[in-house]
Design an enzyme around this catalytic site. Structure first.
Site, mmCIF file in Angstrom:
data_model
loop_
_atom_site.group_PDB
_atom_site.id
_atom_site.type_symbol
_atom_site.label_atom_id
_atom_site.label_comp_id
_atom_site.label_asym_id
_atom_site.label_seq_id
_atom_site.Cartn_x
_atom_site.Cartn_y
_atom_site.Cartn_z
ATOM 1 N N HIS A 124 7.612 -22.421 28.253
ATOM 2 C CA HIS A 124 7.661 -23.722 28.914
ATOM 3 C C HIS A 124 8.733 -24.571 28.230
ATOM 4 O O HIS A 124 8.842 -24.590 27.002
ATOM 5 C CB HIS A 124 6.312 -24.434 28.801
ATOM 6 C CG HIS A 124 5.274 -23.902 29.729
ATOM 7 N ND1 HIS A 124 5.167 -24.308 31.036
ATOM 8 C CD2 HIS A 124 4.304 -22.980 29.546
ATOM 9 C CE1 HIS A 124 4.167 -23.670 31.619
ATOM 10 N NE2 HIS A 124 3.629 -22.845 30.733
ATOM 11 N N THR A 176 11.294 -11.991 17.306
ATOM 12 C CA THR A 176 12.048 -13.025 18.014
ATOM 13 C C THR A 176 13.469 -12.591 18.338
ATOM 14 O O THR A 176 14.184 -13.308 19.041
ATOM 15 C CB THR A 176 12.107 -14.316 17.191
ATOM 16 O OG1 THR A 176 12.745 -14.037 15.930
ATOM 17 C CG2 THR A 176 10.699 -14.859 16.929
ATOM 18 N N LYS A 194 13.926 -0.453 7.711
ATOM 19 C CA LYS A 194 14.292 0.958 7.650
ATOM 20 C C LYS A 194 15.043 1.346 8.912
ATOM 21 O O LYS A 194 14.818 0.782 9.984
ATOM 22 C CB LYS A 194 13.054 1.854 7.538
ATOM 23 C CG LYS A 194 12.410 1.927 6.177
ATOM 24 C CD LYS A 194 11.275 2.957 6.194
ATOM 25 C CE LYS A 194 10.607 3.079 4.841
ATOM 26 N NZ LYS A 194 9.514 4.094 4.860
#
Length: 206
Positions: A124, A176, A194
């Site tokens: 939003h 993210t 890794k």
């Protein structure tokens, strides 16, 4: 639904409000029972041997796509919502107990989503301070989970993220940014720790 008819409805605000009222109860984000029983089974695709557990909440609507590949499983207490974007789940994929998947989301084949994973392809907007965020515009960005990915329990994948093939996301991670194929990412925000070295055939720390 036929794409021409769907576009016609979208271009007519009054007709769009009428159809939404017919499909969605007031103040809810789930379809009416007649939509679930008499429309969705003929619109959405479910592969051979695919299983949606009885206590799954499937808030899927006919105006966006939903598909579940062959021999895939959506476990109890998961929520699937395609209200603002398509949800596609590939073959032999496990959607774990208590997962929340809000489109637009594309999940590949042989993927494992452990317990209480959240994938949300929407945000939003919040910039206007005179309007609550819940009443501001919705921004949609596709989440892409490629083949053979394993996402650990209690992880969150945010809108617009792509997780590459055979990547591993550690439990409790907040993803993210994109995660490359054949890598392991953990933490908040998730970082790659890794990568698989094709030359040495070993998983090596970054």
């Amino acid at each position: 639904m036929d794409m021409v008819f769907t576009e016609y409805i979208k271009r007519n605000p009054g007709l769009k409000r009428l159809f939404l009222w017919m499909m969605i109860p007031a103040n809810q984000q789930r379809p009416r029972i007649w939509v679930k029983w008499f429309i969705n089974p003929f619109v959405h695709k479910k592969g051979k041997g695919a299983l949606i557990r009885r206590r799954t909440r499937t808030d899927v609507f006919p105006y966006n796509a939903f598909s579940l590949g062959t021999h895939s499983v959506i476990e109890d207490f998961a929520t699937i919502n395609n209200g603002v974007g398509d949800v596609s789940i590939g073959a032999r994929t496990i959607v774990g107990i208590g997962n929340v998947i809000i489109g637009p989301v594309s999940i590949g084949n042989d993927v494992m989503l452990a317990q209480h994973v959240v994938l949300s392809g929407l945000n939003h907007e919040y910039e206007r301070v005179d309007v609550p965020p819940s009443k501001q515009a919705v921004e949609r960005q596709m989440i892409s989970i490629e083949d053979e990915v394993w996402v650990g329990a209690n992880s969150v994948v945010t809108a617009g993220v792509t997780i590459g093939k055979h990547a591993i996301i550690g439990a409790g991670s907040i993803v993210t940014r994109d995660v490359p194929a054949f890598s392991v990412a953990v933490g908040n925000p998730a970082k790659v720790i890794k990568k698989y070295n094709e030359g040495t055939k070993l998983w090596e720390r970054v």
